[in-house]
Design a protein around this motif. Sequence first.
Motif, mmCIF file in Angstrom:
data_model
loop_
_atom_site.group_PDB
_atom_site.id
_atom_site.type_symbol
_atom_site.label_atom_id
_atom_site.label_comp_id
_atom_site.label_asym_id
_atom_site.label_seq_id
_atom_site.Cartn_x
_atom_site.Cartn_y
_atom_site.Cartn_z
ATOM 1 N N LEU A 178 0.816 -1.215 0.000
ATOM 2 C CA LEU A 178 0.000 0.000 0.000
ATOM 3 C C LEU A 178 0.854 1.272 0.000
ATOM 4 O O LEU A 178 1.851 1.363 0.697
ATOM 5 C CB LEU A 178 -0.925 0.001 1.214
ATOM 6 N N LYS A 179 0.425 2.235 -0.806
ATOM 7 C CA LYS A 179 0.941 3.599 -0.759
ATOM 8 C C LYS A 179 -0.239 4.496 -0.395
ATOM 9 O O LYS A 179 -1.353 4.278 -0.886
ATOM 10 C CB LYS A 179 1.512 4.027 -2.109
ATOM 11 N N PRO A 180 -0.024 5.511 0.441
ATOM 12 C CA PRO A 180 -1.162 6.339 0.885
ATOM 13 C C PRO A 180 -2.012 6.878 -0.260
ATOM 14 O O PRO A 180 -3.236 6.874 -0.178
ATOM 15 C CB PRO A 180 -0.475 7.471 1.661
ATOM 16 N N TYR A 181 -1.378 7.318 -1.355
ATOM 17 C CA TYR A 181 -2.152 7.896 -2.447
ATOM 18 C C TYR A 181 -2.874 6.847 -3.299
ATOM 19 O O TYR A 181 -3.650 7.191 -4.196
ATOM 20 C CB TYR A 181 -1.258 8.776 -3.336
ATOM 21 N N LYS A 182 -2.637 5.553 -3.001
ATOM 22 C CA LYS A 182 -3.324 4.475 -3.721
ATOM 23 C C LYS A 182 -4.383 3.797 -2.853
ATOM 24 O O LYS A 182 -4.863 2.723 -3.184
ATOM 25 C CB LYS A 182 -2.309 3.437 -4.207
ATOM 26 N N LEU A 183 -4.740 4.443 -1.746
ATOM 27 C CA LEU A 183 -5.697 3.830 -0.816
ATOM 28 C C LEU A 183 -7.034 3.552 -1.477
ATOM 29 O O LEU A 183 -7.582 2.449 -1.333
ATOM 30 C CB LEU A 183 -5.880 4.741 0.397
ATOM 31 N N ASP A 184 -7.588 4.520 -2.191
ATOM 32 C CA ASP A 184 -8.918 4.340 -2.783
ATOM 33 C C ASP A 184 -8.950 3.157 -3.747
ATOM 34 O O ASP A 184 -9.905 2.370 -3.750
ATOM 35 C CB ASP A 184 -9.350 5.625 -3.511
ATOM 36 N N SER A 185 -7.913 3.020 -4.562
ATOM 37 C CA SER A 185 -7.890 1.900 -5.518
ATOM 38 C C SER A 185 -7.730 0.567 -4.782
ATOM 39 O O SER A 185 -8.274 -0.454 -5.204
ATOM 40 C CB SER A 185 -6.752 2.083 -6.525
ATOM 41 N N ALA A 186 -7.001 0.573 -3.650
ATOM 42 C CA ALA A 186 -6.839 -0.657 -2.874
ATOM 43 C C ALA A 186 -8.171 -1.079 -2.251
ATOM 44 O O ALA A 186 -8.527 -2.265 -2.260
ATOM 45 C CB ALA A 186 -5.787 -0.455 -1.787
ATOM 46 N N VAL A 187 -8.910 -0.115 -1.709
ATOM 47 C CA VAL A 187 -10.226 -0.417 -1.127
ATOM 48 C C VAL A 187 -11.170 -0.936 -2.200
ATOM 49 O O VAL A 187 -11.920 -1.901 -1.984
ATOM 50 C CB VAL A 187 -10.810 0.842 -0.451
ATOM 51 N N GLU A 188 -11.130 -0.313 -3.368
ATOM 52 C CA GLU A 188 -11.989 -0.764 -4.476
ATOM 53 C C GLU A 188 -11.624 -2.187 -4.893
ATOM 54 O O GLU A 188 -12.492 -3.020 -5.148
ATOM 55 C CB GLU A 188 -11.832 0.190 -5.662
ATOM 56 N N ARG A 189 -10.318 -2.463 -4.959
ATOM 57 C CA ARG A 189 -9.851 -3.803 -5.335
ATOM 58 C C ARG A 189 -10.344 -4.851 -4.339
ATOM 59 O O ARG A 189 -10.826 -5.921 -4.715
ATOM 60 C CB ARG A 189 -8.315 -3.811 -5.391
ATOM 61 N N LEU A 190 -10.247 -4.558 -3.042
ATOM 62 C CA LEU A 190 -10.682 -5.511 -2.031
ATOM 63 C C LEU A 190 -12.195 -5.732 -2.109
ATOM 64 O O LEU A 190 -12.678 -6.854 -1.912
ATOM 65 C CB LEU A 190 -10.293 -5.012 -0.636
ATOM 66 N N GLY A 191 -12.946 -4.686 -2.419
ATOM 67 C CA GLY A 191 -14.387 -4.833 -2.587
ATOM 68 C C GLY A 191 -14.728 -5.741 -3.756
ATOM 69 O O GLY A 191 -15.665 -6.558 -3.677
ATOM 70 N N LYS A 192 -13.955 -5.637 -4.837
ATOM 71 C CA LYS A 192 -14.186 -6.500 -5.998
ATOM 72 C C LYS A 192 -13.877 -7.962 -5.661
ATOM 73 O O LYS A 192 -14.557 -8.875 -6.131
ATOM 74 C CB LYS A 192 -13.325 -6.036 -7.169
ATOM 75 N N VAL A 193 -12.846 -8.173 -4.849
ATOM 76 C CA VAL A 193 -12.511 -9.542 -4.436
ATOM 77 C C VAL A 193 -13.654 -10.135 -3.619
ATOM 78 O O VAL A 193 -14.053 -11.288 -3.828
ATOM 79 C CB VAL A 193 -11.204 -9.549 -3.614
ATOM 80 N N ALA A 194 -14.208 -9.346 -2.701
ATOM 81 C CA ALA A 194 -15.333 -9.823 -1.895
ATOM 82 C C ALA A 194 -16.531 -10.151 -2.781
ATOM 83 O O ALA A 194 -17.214 -11.165 -2.571
ATOM 84 C CB ALA A 194 -15.708 -8.772 -0.855
ATOM 85 N N SER A 195 -16.785 -9.319 -3.792
ATOM 86 C CA SER A 195 -17.899 -9.567 -4.712
ATOM 87 C C SER A 195 -17.671 -10.840 -5.526
ATOM 88 O O SER A 195 -18.603 -11.622 -5.755
ATOM 89 C CB SER A 195 -18.078 -8.371 -5.654
ATOM 90 N N THR A 196 -16.429 -11.041 -5.976
ATOM 91 C CA THR A 196 -16.102 -12.240 -6.754
ATOM 92 C C THR A 196 -16.313 -13.500 -5.921
ATOM 93 O O THR A 196 -16.855 -14.507 -6.399
ATOM 94 C CB THR A 196 -14.645 -12.179 -7.238
#
Length: 317
Positions: free
Chosen positions: A156-174
């Motif tokens: 994780l990089k602080p400025y990439k937090l939003d994309s990381a949260v979105e990625r984890l949400g997609k994993v949960a959906s999958t």
Amino acid sequence: MAAEVTHLRAELERLRVEMNRLGVLPAVELEQYQERLRREIAEQAAAAQEQKADLDRRLLELRQQVVVTEETALLQEAGVYQYRHPLSDAVAYQAALAGLQGQIKSMTKREGGAVLAATGWTVNGSAAEGRVMLRDFSKLMLRAYNAEADNLVRGLKPYKLDSAVERLGKVASTIAKLGKTMHIRISEDYHRLRVRELELTADYQAKVAEEKEREREEKARLREERRVQQEIERERARLDKERQHYANALAALQAKGDVDGAAQMQERLAQIDTAIEDVDYRAANVRAGYVYVISNMGAFGEKMVKIGMTEGVRSAV
């Protein structure tokens, strides 16, 4: 849509030519047919125009979203980071992360609630085998989710937090889609914990960087203070030596009775005394400087300013 309109117009023209040649339709029916084709063409054109307007609006919305995201990423990458869970220092974030990770570990235990699944599932008529299958598949799904979450935290990089949260949400959906048959899914409570872990990790990294920057600035300030202090000490020693020289010269002139020379020497001594006072003032206020405020929307964003202080005052002697 435009191609269909063009095709209808061509078809209308072809039918008009063909019917005029053969005289198949009476004039009234021909006019009615032509009018119906005109209405269809107009409806198709209107629909095409409306679809184009919708696409243009959607494109504008997407471009605005991209601009906002890019601006946020650039600001965070430049150091203007917005804390999700503002705490006092990096140590406080470490403590919060340790407590959160304890909760995460507790939920991943058996019956901890990290993963949910159907109940009453049977395999070959056996409820026991059904429970074993559900448990095994649930473990597998949770392991996949945790592996992705752990990778996101590590990289994780602080400025990439939003994309990381979105990625984890997609994993949960999958996982929910893959486990649909047995209703296997990551629980919302557990997902929120892992999202909060990402947020706290980003906050911690930003705070550590912020504290390191302050430490670098403090070290630079101390180096500058030492340099200025040494400069002041050298200047004071020079002035003291020079004053002693002129004091001796003044005494000699006064002994000779040279009034004019003594007056000039007295004036020079007064100038040196003034210079010594300036040096003493600098020594007493070596940390003094000017407070400044910078507003730059391109660098900091709207309603953001930078407040700082210049180096110590450097009066010419």
